[in-house]
Design a protein around this motif. Structure first.
Motif, PDB file in Angstrom:
ATOM      1  N   GLY A 214       0.796  -1.228   0.000  1.00 14.19           N
ATOM      2  CA  GLY A 214       0.000   0.000   0.000  1.00 14.19           C
ATOM      3  C   GLY A 214       0.824   1.271   0.000  1.00 14.19           C
ATOM      4  O   GLY A 214       0.284   2.369  -0.147  1.00 14.19           O
ATOM      5  N   GLU A 215       2.135   1.156   0.142  1.00 13.94           N
ATOM      6  CA  GLU A 215       3.001   2.330   0.198  1.00 13.94           C
ATOM      7  C   GLU A 215       3.384   2.781  -1.214  1.00 13.94           C
ATOM      8  O   GLU A 215       3.529   1.961  -2.128  1.00 13.94           O
ATOM      9  CB  GLU A 215       4.262   1.994   0.991  1.00 13.94           C
ATOM     10  CG  GLU A 215       5.184   3.182   1.242  1.00 13.94           C
ATOM     11  CD  GLU A 215       6.430   2.791   2.027  1.00 13.94           C
ATOM     12  OE1 GLU A 215       7.359   3.611   2.083  1.00 13.94           O
ATOM     13  OE2 GLU A 215       6.471   1.662   2.563  1.00 13.94           O
ATOM     14  N   SER A 216       3.573   4.096  -1.380  1.00 14.40           N
ATOM     15  CA  SER A 216       3.943   4.669  -2.680  1.00 14.40           C
ATOM     16  C   SER A 216       5.254   5.435  -2.577  1.00 14.40           C
ATOM     17  O   SER A 216       5.584   5.983  -1.514  1.00 14.40           O
ATOM     18  CB  SER A 216       2.854   5.622  -3.190  1.00 14.40           C
ATOM     19  OG  SER A 216       1.631   4.963  -3.372  1.00 14.40           O
ATOM     20  N   VAL A 217       5.991   5.469  -3.684  1.00 13.65           N
ATOM     21  CA  VAL A 217       7.168   6.332  -3.803  1.00 13.65           C
ATOM     22  C   VAL A 217       6.978   7.211  -5.040  1.00 13.65           C
ATOM     23  O   VAL A 217       6.421   6.771  -6.043  1.00 13.65           O
ATOM     24  CB  VAL A 217       8.477   5.530  -3.913  1.00 13.65           C
ATOM     25  CG1 VAL A 217       8.792   4.848  -2.607  1.00 13.65           C
ATOM     26  CG2 VAL A 217       8.414   4.523  -5.052  1.00 13.65           C
ATOM     27  N   THR A 218       7.437   8.450  -4.940  1.00 16.29           N
ATOM     28  CA  THR A 218       7.220   9.421  -6.012  1.00 16.29           C
ATOM     29  C   THR A 218       8.554   9.983  -6.499  1.00 16.29           C
ATOM     30  O   THR A 218       9.422  10.313  -5.692  1.00 16.29           O
ATOM     31  CB  THR A 218       6.322  10.582  -5.530  1.00 16.29           C
ATOM     32  OG1 THR A 218       5.059  10.062  -5.109  1.00 16.29           O
ATOM     33  CG2 THR A 218       6.094  11.601  -6.641  1.00 16.29           C
ATOM     34  N   PHE A 219       8.689  10.073  -7.813  1.00 13.36           N
ATOM     35  CA  PHE A 219       9.872  10.674  -8.429  1.00 13.36           C
ATOM     36  C   PHE A 219       9.414  11.735  -9.428  1.00 13.36           C
ATOM     37  O   PHE A 219       8.426  11.548 -10.135  1.00 13.36           O
ATOM     38  CB  PHE A 219      10.695   9.617  -9.184  1.00 13.36           C
ATOM     39  CG  PHE A 219      11.100   8.445  -8.371  1.00 13.36           C
ATOM     40  CD1 PHE A 219      12.245   8.490  -7.590  1.00 13.36           C
ATOM     41  CD2 PHE A 219      10.339   7.284  -8.371  1.00 13.36           C
ATOM     42  CE1 PHE A 219      12.626   7.395  -6.829  1.00 13.36           C
ATOM     43  CE2 PHE A 219      10.712   6.184  -7.623  1.00 13.36           C
ATOM     44  CZ  PHE A 219      11.859   6.234  -6.839  1.00 13.36           C
ATOM     45  N   LYS A 220      10.138  12.837  -9.477  1.00  9.81           N
ATOM     46  CA  LYS A 220       9.911  13.853 -10.501  1.00  9.81           C
ATOM     47  C   LYS A 220      11.180  13.961 -11.332  1.00  9.81           C
ATOM     48  O   LYS A 220      12.276  14.098 -10.780  1.00  9.81           O
ATOM     49  CB  LYS A 220       9.559  15.195  -9.868  1.00  9.81           C
ATOM     50  CG  LYS A 220       8.219  15.187  -9.149  1.00  9.81           C
ATOM     51  CD  LYS A 220       7.937  16.498  -8.437  1.00  9.81           C
ATOM     52  CE  LYS A 220       6.595  16.442  -7.708  1.00  9.81           C
ATOM     53  NZ  LYS A 220       6.335  17.689  -6.933  1.00  9.81           N
ATOM     54  N   GLN A 221      11.002  13.875 -12.647  1.00  9.20           N
ATOM     55  CA  GLN A 221      12.167  13.771 -13.516  1.00  9.20           C
ATOM     56  C   GLN A 221      12.085  14.801 -14.645  1.00  9.20           C
ATOM     57  O   GLN A 221      11.058  14.931 -15.311  1.00  9.20           O
ATOM     58  CB  GLN A 221      12.229  12.351 -14.106  1.00  9.20           C
ATOM     59  CG  GLN A 221      13.580  11.956 -14.627  1.00  9.20           C
ATOM     60  CD  GLN A 221      13.638  10.466 -14.951  1.00  9.20           C
ATOM     61  OE1 GLN A 221      12.633   9.874 -15.321  1.00  9.20           O
ATOM     62  NE2 GLN A 221      14.800   9.866 -14.826  1.00  9.20           N
ATOM     63  N   ILE A 222      13.171  15.525 -14.834  1.00  4.96           N
ATOM     64  CA  ILE A 222      13.265  16.544 -15.878  1.00  4.96           C
ATOM     65  C   ILE A 222      14.324  16.113 -16.886  1.00  4.96           C
ATOM     66  O   ILE A 222      15.479  15.892 -16.524  1.00  4.96           O
ATOM     67  CB  ILE A 222      13.667  17.920 -15.296  1.00  4.96           C
ATOM     68  CG1 ILE A 222      12.699  18.371 -14.195  1.00  4.96           C
ATOM     69  CG2 ILE A 222      13.777  18.958 -16.405  1.00  4.96           C
ATOM     70  CD1 ILE A 222      11.325  18.723 -14.674  1.00  4.96           C
ATOM     71  N   TYR A 223      13.928  15.981 -18.160  1.00  7.18           N
ATOM     72  CA  TYR A 223      14.875  15.735 -19.242  1.00  7.18           C
ATOM     73  C   TYR A 223      15.056  17.036 -20.015  1.00  7.18           C
ATOM     74  O   TYR A 223      14.078  17.668 -20.413  1.00  7.18           O
ATOM     75  CB  TYR A 223      14.334  14.677 -20.210  1.00  7.18           C
ATOM     76  CG  TYR A 223      14.209  13.300 -19.638  1.00  7.18           C
ATOM     77  CD1 TYR A 223      15.312  12.462 -19.557  1.00  7.18           C
ATOM     78  CD2 TYR A 223      12.979  12.813 -19.206  1.00  7.18           C
ATOM     79  CE1 TYR A 223      15.203  11.177 -19.044  1.00  7.18           C
ATOM     80  CE2 TYR A 223      12.853  11.537 -18.698  1.00  7.18           C
ATOM     81  CZ  TYR A 223      13.973  10.724 -18.619  1.00  7.18           C
ATOM     82  OH  TYR A 223      13.856   9.452 -18.113  1.00  7.18           O
ATOM     83  N   GLN A 224      16.300  17.409 -20.244  1.00  8.33           N
ATOM     84  CA  GLN A 224      16.575  18.606 -21.030  1.00  8.33           C
ATOM     85  C   GLN A 224      17.455  18.254 -22.222  1.00  8.33           C
ATOM     86  O   GLN A 224      18.474  17.585 -22.073  1.00  8.33           O
ATOM     87  CB  GLN A 224      17.271  19.675 -20.177  1.00  8.33           C
ATOM     88  CG  GLN A 224      16.409  20.203 -19.034  1.00  8.33           C
ATOM     89  CD  GLN A 224      17.110  21.328 -18.292  1.00  8.33           C
ATOM     90  OE1 GLN A 224      17.077  22.474 -18.704  1.00  8.33           O
ATOM     91  NE2 GLN A 224      17.757  20.991 -17.181  1.00  8.33           N
ATOM     92  N   ILE A 225      17.031  18.704 -23.399  1.00 12.63           N
ATOM     93  CA  ILE A 225      17.824  18.533 -24.614  1.00 12.63           C
ATOM     94  C   ILE A 225      18.048  19.917 -25.215  1.00 12.63           C
ATOM     95  O   ILE A 225      17.093  20.621 -25.537  1.00 12.63           O
ATOM     96  CB  ILE A 225      17.117  17.614 -25.626  1.00 12.63           C
ATOM     97  CG1 ILE A 225      16.976  16.197 -25.055  1.00 12.63           C
ATOM     98  CG2 ILE A 225      17.889  17.573 -26.937  1.00 12.63           C
ATOM     99  CD1 ILE A 225      16.332  15.216 -26.000  1.00 12.63           C
TER     100      ILE A 225
END
Length: 656
Positions: A214-225
């Protein structure tokens, strides 16, 4: 029903590659196909940079002077979406459930997937993603991973994966393998032949986590080109906030409200959404035939941009229209070189190109489509009529003058008038003919516009007199006995194609018959003379006779065709026929009617669906800054509401 949301249930074909195209995210500079987070063998992941291409020599069995020399192919870059996940040491995860929701109002894609191990442990992956319109170097993702029915170790790895070159064995001249083995130096990637570089910066995820049920993990990811190796430090939340603001402004200027048909309401918004996403904004890139959603047509720019897409931008997003026209001014020198190479004056724009050079190896349906010169001039003229931006036009006047010089050099004066020989019109099932009506009509307009502009600017006065004479004397073929506008000098003398005995599976004809076979017959790939009638006034009686003659001979093998026939059907009062054609144009990609949306969106048709509504059902025209509307609504549509930007002012129009 939310007409600003598109989900899997709205698609006529939910094959993996079709979904990847239709939910692709783009911002005019960068495009990302919406591949699965855990790749399937049928996946075709990829990302693209507008105008980033690889070149290589065209190899001819028999070469000749003036043939195109090099291919230019938009490069498929990275898989930015797939995630490597292990659950309790097992990385062989199977997809159990998926749900995708494209929020067109905000410019954000929302996805939810459930995967399981062979022993039944399940995780949920939630993705929120967008190609940023605030910072066009950025593709952003938020990832939430939840353990549904187990506790234990989960390993998560996510980076960018370069897509290596592979051989595509399928025969389809509209598709070419786009992957390239790039030269890599730290964060710099370079094509071996065209020597174009870009730089990459991204947040890598590499985590081994103990997660409880029931546990969640969150990631925020930025790709720059970036092409300049310049990177900012944006936050995901700030980029998302700006994305929503930008899309709010876009819909305020560009939305179309249809009362009476919810499916078509969703279809037209879906089309406008993709048009906004794939248009180049920097003056050095344009709008590929498949946008930034797939490798179809190698990312090339055609006449589609000026004739099918520009009207939408001119009337609703004039700054984008200006950028697309600026691209043509920036490649004018290469068009001059091409005309000189072929022995003519002025400039000849490439039929298909990225950087301005001709890349069409089949000149009868490529370079011979000289009408692209006049199509470009027409788009500049339309821009001036709608925006009143004469300053930009006068700065760009060489495009108009040089294309006029080409026509005057290429055509010739005869007893019949000013003739233009050995050309191919929009109907690519008829090639290398004399006096194609559409080409001559467009060239006539090009010469006339150049003359007016020269007089206004008080330049090229002697030439302008010659252009005016050629325009006034342009030969336009007509069969008096039958009362039919002649598509070209020879079309009416040919045998009619045997439609009755052509099996359905043999369409499109170009994939099943040699060009010489097709060229022998009265058969059209798409609107030709009828397209000219959409643009230039002729009597309704003439339009009707020509419509009734040419439409039954048209296969509509090109996605550019139905919308145009629909507009003309509206003009002649055949609202039931117009509605049928518009309906097919508005939902062509949603329903995968052409069977190849997996290669990328049909951008010109999307622009054509706007033409169907505005030029067709609303009878839109503009004359000396005055907006002219005719109510041609079919019975299925109760009302039509839209916004236009004329001379910098927004005008809201409602017809019912």
């Amino acid at each position: 029903m939310n007409e600003f949301t598109v989900g899997l249930g709205d698609l006529g074909n939910t094959s993996i590659q079709n979904v990847e195209t239709l939910f692709a995210q783009a911002n005019g500079a960068l495009g990302v196909r919406s591949s699965l987070p855990i790749l399937d063998p049928d996946s075709n992941p990829g990302s693209f940079l507008n105008a980033y291409y690889e070149s290589h020599d065209i190899i001819y069995g028999e070469n000749a002077y003036g043939y195109a020399k090099k291919h230019e192919t938009m490069v498929k870059l990275f898989d930015m979406r797939s995630i490597d996940i292990e659950i309790l040491g097992d990385d062989n995860l199977k997809l159990q459930k998926e749900d995708i929701s494209l929020d067109m109002a905000k410019g954000i894609l929302n996805e939810e997937y459930i995967y399981s191990t062979i022993d039944g442990e399940k995780i949920k992956i939630e993705l929120e993603s967008f190609a940023s319109h605030f910072d066009r170097n950025v593709y952003a993702q938020k990832i939430i991973i939840t353990a549904l029915n187990f506790s234990g170790q989960v390993s998560i790895n996510k980076s960018v994966k370069h897509i290596p070159a592979k051989k595509d064995e399928d025969f389809d001249p509209r598709v070419k393998e786009a992957s390239v083995n790039l030269i890599v130096e730290e964060n710099k990637y370079t094509t071996p032949n065209s020597n174009l570089s870009f730089f990459v910066n991204f947040d890598k995820i590499n985590e081994n986590l103990e997660i409880n049920e029931g546990e969640s993990v969150t990631f925020k990811q930025i790709y720059q080109i970036s092409r300049e190796n310049k990177f900012t430090n944006p936050t995901y939340d700030h980029l998302k906030e700006k994305q929503i603001e930008i899309f709010n402004r876009f819909w305020e200027s560009s939305d179309i409200e249809i009362e009476g048909d919810e499916r078509l309401q969703k279809g037209i918004r879906f089309n406008l959404y993709h048009l906004f996403n794939s248009a180049g904004r920097d003056g050095h890139s344009s709008f590929g035939a498949k946008g930034l959603t797939g490798e179809g047509y190698e990312g090339h720019y055609f006449w589609d941009t000026e004739m099918y897409l520009l009207p939408f931008f001119v009337y609703t997003q004039p700054e984008i229209a200006k950028s697309l026209l600026t691209y043509r001014t920036n490649i004018l020198d290469k068009a001059r070189d091409r005309a000189e190479e072929l022995g003519f004056k002025g400039a000849l724009f490439a039929w298909r190109t990225i950087d301005g050079h001709e890349t069409s190896a089949y000149y009868p349906a490529g370079t011979a489509q000289l009408h692209i010169n006049a199509d470009i001039a027409y788009a500049f003229e339309l821009y001036e009529k709608v925006t009143g931006d004469s300053e930009f036009i006068e700065k760009s006047a060489d495009v108009i003058f040089e294309t006029a010089r080409f026509w005057y050099s290429y055509g010739f004066k005869s007893e019949r008038g000013f003739e233009i020989h050995e050309v191919t019109g929009p109907d690519e099932y008829t090639a290398l003919v004399n006096n194609n009506y559409y080409t001559n009509k467009m060239a006539q307009n090009n010469l006339n516009y150049a003359c007016k502009l020269a007089k206004r600017m008080n330049v090229n006065i002697e030439e302008a007199a010659k252009w005016e004479e050629a325009s006034n004397e342009m030969y336009l073929g007509y069969d008096i006995e039958r009362g039919i506008t002649k598509q070209d000098d020879s079309f009416l003398d040919k045998q009619v194609w045997d439609f009755e005995n052509t099996p359905k599976e043999n369409y499109p004809l170009l994939l099943h018959y040699h060009p010489m076979t097709i060229y022998k017959y009265q058969v059209l790939k798409q609107a030709d003379t009828i397209l000219a009638h959409m643009l230039y006034d002729v009597s309704n009686e003439q339009m009707e006779r020509d419509f009734d003659f040419y439409e039954p001979l048209t296969t509509h093998d090109s996605s550019l065709s139905k919308a145009i026939y629909g507009v003309v059907a509206s003009k002649i009062g055949r609202s039931d026929v117009a509605y049928k054609f518009f309906k097919e144009a508005a939902t062509m990609d949603l329903e995968d009617q052409q069977g190849n949306s997996s290669h990328g969106i049909h951008a010109a048709n999307m622009g054509g669906s706007w033409l169907g509504l505005l030029y067709g059902f609303a009878g839109l025209n503009i004359n000396n800054g005055e907006v002219i509307i005719h109510n041609n609504l079919p019975k299925e549509i109760k009302s039509l509401k839209f916004t236009l930007t004329i001379n910098g002012e927004k005008r809201e129009i409602l017809i019912k």
